[in-house]
Enzyme design. Structure first.
Site, short mmCIF file in Angstrom:
data_model
loop_
_atom_site.label_atom_id
_atom_site.label_comp_id
_atom_site.label_asym_id
_atom_site.label_seq_id
_atom_site.Cartn_x
_atom_site.Cartn_y
_atom_site.Cartn_z
N GLU A 91 0.81 -1.21 0.00
CA GLU A 91 0.00 0.00 0.00
C GLU A 91 0.84 1.26 0.00
O GLU A 91 2.01 1.25 0.38
CB GLU A 91 -0.89 0.01 1.23
N CYS A 111 6.74 -8.36 6.05
CA CYS A 111 7.96 -7.92 6.73
C CYS A 111 8.45 -9.04 7.65
O CYS A 111 7.65 -9.71 8.29
CB CYS A 111 7.69 -6.66 7.56
N CYS A 115 7.16 -7.21 14.32
CA CYS A 115 6.82 -6.44 15.53
C CYS A 115 5.43 -6.82 16.03
O CYS A 115 4.51 -7.03 15.23
CB CYS A 115 6.89 -4.95 15.24
N SER A 197 12.23 5.12 7.49
CA SER A 197 11.91 4.69 8.85
C SER A 197 12.40 3.25 9.02
O SER A 197 12.15 2.39 8.18
CB SER A 197 10.39 4.76 9.06
#
Ligand code: SAH
Ligand code: SF4
Length: 383
Positions: A91, A111, A115, A197
């Site tokens: 996205e 990913c 996390c 980031s």
């Protein structure tokens, strides 16, 4: 297969054009047609020789990932979901503001970092995006917005690699993509307005400082290793002190004189006054110039976590600011379209095969016209 020109930075395009027998300045012209004008049709590139255009049509293409869906939020935020093949989607989100237009883009489908609080992390890793697929998000969005707003000037002034994926775990494809975004013959985004980031891939932070120093945001989320090991598993490999020192080193090369630390506030996990104290001590001990950006957690099904209450967010903010640390709270934008990291793509992937089905139907939702006041503001976006 025809070469996708979106994969190439300026020098790459020069090399390809020279293999076609074309001079450097022709490559620059082509680069501008593609990225500055958003033209995908070689026959429309009027200042290129007919024979060169024909060669390009036969041997090259300009192809972005197909759009699966497009949503516009009540606040003007637009989110696109792109089909990355094999049931994967990535996205990009456009966030218009009075003085800037920010595009948040993805670097991977899924990913590997995993996390706890991230819906992309819960999906696991699918694949790296190519340089062209990273750039294509900007290429597509800028082109779409200009047409949508009827403007012929730059609309996207800022790009943040804060969508799906860990950009520094796709380093080889990331750097050429960043170079295209920075190039004055392409998008001319300033280094200060291009932000990577990262969850803290320490060796790659050092490499980025040498190869392409852009603004850096580091997803910290916890002030001690015990808690960060749990929330951001990569911390077991690169613990907080190592990460902090890498950030300090990066500052010598960074286009801004501070690092942004992202801190996602999770109710009763990392949002107490004790956490504030620990965070303040950490920042003082390392002696790093930084800003802390507090992100209210965006809940998703199965996360088992909750967003901190407004009172706790406020308390955390006041305590941190009171200790002299520059602190901001990220505005939640596009809430009604789930425009947070990995959210919509997560939903689509959960329904097996849904991405392929939607792609076939081309379910592109018509988006509401952007009001003239918004578009006037966007038209004056500073670069
Ligand atoms: N992988 C990189 C960049 C993509 S994530 C990174 O982790 O920095 C971009 C930001 O969104 C990170 O700061 C991440 O911690 C945050 N984020 C992820 N999931 C979130 C959620 N559910 N709510 C709020 N912020 C989230
Ligand atoms: Fe990956 Fe970033 Fe999500 Fe962590 S927060 S799982 S690093 S995308």
């Amino acid at each position: 297969m025809a070469i996708n020109l979106l994969d190439l930075d300026h020098e790459g395009l020069v090399a390809v054009c020279s293999s076609f027998g074309e001079k450097r300045f022709r490559a620059t012209q082509l680069f501008r047609w593609i990225h500055q004008k958003g033209i995908a049709d070689f026959s429309a590139m009027s200042d290129l020789a007919q024979s060169f255009r024909e060669k390009l049509s036969n041997l090259a293409r300009i192809a972005a990932l197909p759009v699966v869906s497009q949503h516009q939020s009540g606040d003007g935020t637009i989110k696109w979901l792109f089909d990355a093949g094999e049931g994967n989607a990535v996205e990009a989100v456009f966030i218009p503001e009075a003085d800037r237009g920010t595009l948040c883009i993805s670097s991977q489908a899924g990913c590997a970092v995993g996390c706890r609080f991230c819906s992309t992390g819960h999906q696991g890793f699918n694949r790296n995006l190519t340089s062209g697929e990273i750039v294509a998000q900007l290429w597509f969005a800028e082109r779409f917005l200009r047409r949508h707003l009827g403007k012929d000037e730059r609309i996207i002034s800022n790009v943040v690699l804060m969508g799906m994926g860990e950009p520094l775990q796709n380093y080889g494809n990331l750097v050429p993509a960043l170079r295209v975004m920075l190039d004055d013959n392409a998008y001319g985004i300033s280094r200060r307005r291009l932000t990577v980031s990262t969850s803290g891939v320490v060796p790659m932070i050092d490499r980025l400082s040498a190869d392409c120093p852009v603004a850096l945001a580091v997803s910290l989320h916890a002030p001690n290793d015990l808690l960060r090991d749990h929330l951001v598993p990569l911390n077991r490999k690169y613990p907080i002190d190592e990460l902090m020192h890498a950030c300090k080193r990066y500052l010598e090369f960074a286009p801004r004189d501070f690092i942004t630390f992202e801190y996602c506030l999770l109710q009763e996990v990392n949002d107490s006054l004790q956490h504030v104290d620990e965070l303040v001590s950490l920042i003082r001990r390392i002696g790093i110039r930084c800003k802390v950006n507090l992100i209210p957690f965006n809940p998703f099904p199965g996360s088992g976590l909750m967003r901190s209450s407004p009172e706790r967010i406020d308390m955390f903010f006041r305590a941190l600011s009171g200790a002299g640390i520059v602190t901001t709270i990220r505005k939640t934008r596009g809430d009604d379209i789930d425009a947070a990291c990995g959210q919509l793509a997560g939903e689509v992937r959960d329904r097996t095969g849904a991405v392929e089905r939607m792609a076939k139907q081309r379910t592109v939702f018509p988006i509401a016209p952007i009001s003239s006041s918004t578009s006037a503001k966007q038209g004056t976006v500073a670069r």
